[in-house]
Design an enzyme around this catalytic site. Sequence first.
Site: not given
Length: 208
Positions: A14-15
């Site tokens: 993810a980010n």
Amino acid sequence: GGTREPIDAVRVLANRSSGKQGYAIAAEAAARGAQVTLVSTVDLSVPAGVTVARVDTAAEMQAALEHLAPASDVVVMAAAVADFRPKAPATHKLKKHDGVPEIVLEPTPDILAGLGAGKRPGQVLVGFAAETDDLAANATSKLVNKRVDMIVANDVGAPATGFGYDTNAVTIFLADGDPVAVPLSDKRAIAAAVLDQIVARRARLGNN
Ligand code: PMT
């Protein structure tokens, strides 16, 4: 928001994108009378009058955009789309006792570049660029390579700017004009500045 690319049945790559900037743009566009569909990976409170299409991965986001973009006058891509995803996500949970896994990555599709290649006359396409170095050079190359009308560039290494904050500071690089700098402001004010540029671009293209 950011895309979430599966590693296994329970883990994702993810980010740090919260979705705040994208939701602010949707809210501002709807407040100005636009019919808005928000393609979202996060569960923030949905602005009044906005329809939401919920996605997780870059592939799901691409499918949603390919469905929605052809009938849209304006497309704004504020999402932080993963550039890489695990090539062969495990369908079960990887077990600690099996040792540290080697995760091979592959590129995701560039959704915005695909939209740029298929852009119809009069349509306005807006990308964002999250940069830590060489903001102007990188934003200008994205403007050209992705064939978009403008790139909203944020220096995500600067204080209170970009991922997760309630504030942002951007420079809007235009295909047909000088860059416009918008100083540190809340994300709704940034959205208003971006929408002003979209309205002006549409007028230059002969739309109102
Ligand atoms: O969500 P917040 O916490 O409010 O933070 C906002 C933000 C910092 C995430 C936002 O302002 C922002 O900069 N979004 C773009 C982040 C990004 O992915 O930038 P990029 O330079 O990697 O990508 C350039 C453009 O191509 C973007 O419009 C992106 O949506 C698009 N892209 C990127 C990769 C990919 N595979 N497909 C794409 O369409």
